[in-house]
Design a protein around this motif. Structure first.
Motif, PDB file in Angstrom:
ATOM      1  N   GLN A 206       7.639 -18.897 -57.239  1.00  0.00           N
ATOM      2  CA  GLN A 206       7.356 -19.238 -55.842  1.00  0.00           C
ATOM      3  C   GLN A 206       5.881 -18.945 -55.555  1.00  0.00           C
ATOM      4  OE1 GLN A 206       9.797 -20.575 -53.850  1.00  0.00           O
ATOM      5  NE2 GLN A 206      11.187 -20.431 -55.590  1.00  0.00           N
ATOM      6  N   PRO A 207       5.078 -19.939 -55.241  1.00  0.00           N
ATOM      7  CA  PRO A 207       3.636 -19.719 -55.075  1.00  0.00           C
ATOM      8  C   PRO A 207       3.261 -18.812 -53.909  1.00  0.00           C
ATOM      9  CG  PRO A 207       4.240 -21.930 -54.374  1.00  0.00           C
ATOM     10  CD  PRO A 207       5.452 -21.350 -55.041  1.00  0.00           C
ATOM     11  N   ASN A 208       4.194 -18.597 -52.969  1.00  0.00           N
ATOM     12  CA  ASN A 208       3.894 -17.749 -51.814  1.00  0.00           C
ATOM     13  C   ASN A 208       4.269 -16.287 -52.030  1.00  0.00           C
ATOM     14  OD1 ASN A 208       6.608 -18.685 -51.807  1.00  0.00           O
ATOM     15  ND2 ASN A 208       6.863 -18.141 -49.655  1.00  0.00           N
ATOM     16  N   VAL A 209       4.649 -15.920 -53.272  1.00  0.00           N
ATOM     17  CA  VAL A 209       5.085 -14.549 -53.562  1.00  0.00           C
ATOM     18  C   VAL A 209       4.054 -13.830 -54.435  1.00  0.00           C
ATOM     19  CG1 VAL A 209       6.887 -13.092 -54.577  1.00  0.00           C
ATOM     20  CG2 VAL A 209       7.506 -15.239 -53.420  1.00  0.00           C
ATOM     21  N   VAL A 210       3.701 -12.611 -54.025  1.00  0.00           N
ATOM     22  CA  VAL A 210       2.865 -11.724 -54.832  1.00  0.00           C
ATOM     23  C   VAL A 210       3.701 -10.506 -55.194  1.00  0.00           C
ATOM     24  CG1 VAL A 210       0.751 -12.504 -53.691  1.00  0.00           C
ATOM     25  CG2 VAL A 210       1.914 -10.449 -52.870  1.00  0.00           C
ATOM     26  N   CYS A 211       3.211  -9.684 -56.118  1.00  0.00           N
ATOM     27  CA  CYS A 211       4.017  -8.587 -56.663  1.00  0.00           C
ATOM     28  C   CYS A 211       3.272  -7.254 -56.569  1.00  0.00           C
ATOM     29  CB  CYS A 211       4.354  -8.894 -58.123  1.00  0.00           C
ATOM     30  SG  CYS A 211       5.349  -7.631 -58.952  1.00  0.00           S
ATOM     31  N   LYS A 212       3.999  -6.221 -56.146  1.00  0.00           N
ATOM     32  CA  LYS A 212       3.430  -4.882 -56.082  1.00  0.00           C
ATOM     33  C   LYS A 212       3.828  -4.052 -57.294  1.00  0.00           C
ATOM     34  CE  LYS A 212       3.191  -4.453 -51.053  1.00  0.00           C
ATOM     35  NZ  LYS A 212       3.528  -3.616 -49.880  1.00  0.00           N
ATOM     36  N   LEU A 213       2.838  -3.475 -57.931  1.00  0.00           N
ATOM     37  CA  LEU A 213       3.066  -2.510 -59.001  1.00  0.00           C
ATOM     38  C   LEU A 213       3.217  -1.159 -58.312  1.00  0.00           C
ATOM     39  CD1 LEU A 213       0.340  -3.776 -61.508  1.00  0.00           C
ATOM     40  CD2 LEU A 213       2.758  -4.444 -61.373  1.00  0.00           C
ATOM     41  N   SER A 214       4.411  -0.906 -57.826  1.00  0.00           N
ATOM     42  CA  SER A 214       4.667   0.282 -57.012  1.00  0.00           C
ATOM     43  C   SER A 214       6.092   0.781 -57.254  1.00  0.00           C
ATOM     44  CB  SER A 214       4.494  -0.047 -55.521  1.00  0.00           C
ATOM     45  OG  SER A 214       5.451  -1.031 -55.109  1.00  0.00           O
ATOM     46  N   GLY A 215       6.350   2.025 -56.890  1.00  0.00           N
ATOM     47  CA  GLY A 215       7.694   2.570 -56.919  1.00  0.00           C
ATOM     48  C   GLY A 215       8.361   2.577 -58.279  1.00  0.00           C
ATOM     49  N   LEU A 216       7.588   2.607 -59.343  1.00  0.00           N
ATOM     50  CA  LEU A 216       8.179   2.495 -60.675  1.00  0.00           C
ATOM     51  C   LEU A 216       8.865   3.778 -61.127  1.00  0.00           C
ATOM     52  CD1 LEU A 216       5.435   0.391 -62.518  1.00  0.00           C
ATOM     53  CD2 LEU A 216       7.398  -0.373 -61.164  1.00  0.00           C
TER      54      LEU A 216
END
Length: 292
Positions: A206-216
């Motif tokens: 989905q082109p409108n979605v970005v991802c957080k490298l968080s809460g791992l």
């Protein structure tokens, strides 16, 4: 500018957090006892600035009243003009009075988006019925309405819900979405990570979605740089650095490590050519730090 794109603050005298102050309750992320205290901007800044961070995004964190929390965060921003901070507020996107709620939130200059959790962890979701939100037609309309107002949506869910959620997000293509915590890969076995990685493709497409490298650390309290490597590398591979951003998830992730250890670990896993995007540019663009 380096940005922490996902953290929380709380003042227990100003805002009520029922989940946080529940006694003797173990949550999916562990025992909250060590963080059942005020966590204010001064403490957060001490750790973040030592790591080179110079701006941040506050994410709603289960306050009894979302507007009260957002108003308090705005007051923190007003009292600390030397610290650029944006916020993502809680709003029930299926509410009958959604338009009025969004108008109230939009009046605050720090507000950039909303978050309504779709999934936390399998066992908790089974009890709370959180996932039922995906079957509510009003939720889709709410996503669309938020986008019309220029507000983003922070998406927290588990891998089992990614395919279904992606189909819903496709109906709101003008709403920018930030996937929290890399989609919460709760099963860290090789099989579990393979399932998460395959499910993640539904969202990364989905082109409108970005991802957080968080809460791992929430599903791996004894995490190490090597144990989270497959997660960070898969996110960078699927989304690209221009669609990935760092978030500390402090103070929740302070249950498992200190701030310096966390950011050093993520930094070591992100190629040097991608660090400017992951630690600043992606978040700056997504949350509008360049705005006056």
């Amino acid at each position: 500018m380096k940005i922490d794109a996902h953290h929380h603050l709380w003042d227990l005298k100003s805002v009520n957090y029922p989940w946080l102050m529940a006694k003797g309750q173990i949550r999916f992320f562990g025992d909250p006892t060590p963080i059942q205290r005020d966590y204010l901007i001064k403490e957060f800044r001490r750790d973040a600035e030592a790591a080179g961070i110079s701006g941040s995004v506050h994410i709603q964190v289960g306050a009894e009243d979302g507007l009260t929390e957002a108003t308090w965060v705005q007051s923190v921003a007003d009292a600390n003009p030397d610290w650029p901070i944006k916020q993502v507020v809680f709003c029930d996107l299926a509410a009958a009075d959604l338009e009025a709620q969004l108008a109230a939130f939009s009046s605050m200059p720090t507000v950039r988006g909303v978050r309504q959790i779709v999934g936390r962890a399998p066992d908790e979701d089974d009890v709370t019925g959180t996932n039922a939100l995906l079957d509510n037609p009003a939720f889709v309309r709410g996503l669309q309405m938020a986008g019309t107002r220029g507000l983003s949506f922070d998406l927290q869910l588990i891998p089992e819900l990614m395919e279904k959620t992606a189909a819903i997000l496709a109906q709101a293509p003008d709403t920018h979405v930030a996937l929290c915590h890399a989609g919460s890969p709760h099963n860290r076995s090789k099989h579990g990570l393979r399932q998460w990685k395959n499910a993640l493709r539904h969202l990364s497409a989905q082109p409108n979605v970005v991802c957080k490298l968080s809460g791992l650390g929430m599903f791996d309290h004894n995490w190490s740089t090597e144990s989270i490597r497959p997660i960070v590398e898969a996110c960078l591979d699927q989304f690209g650095p221009e669609r990935c951003m760092f978030g500390s998830n402090f103070p929740v992730d302070s249950l498992y490590s200190d701030y310096a250890t966390l950011i050093d670990s993520i930094t070591s896993l992100v190629p040097a050519t991608a660090r400017e995007a992951v630690f600043g540019k992606t978040a700056s663009k997504f949350y509008g730090f360049a705005d006056p």
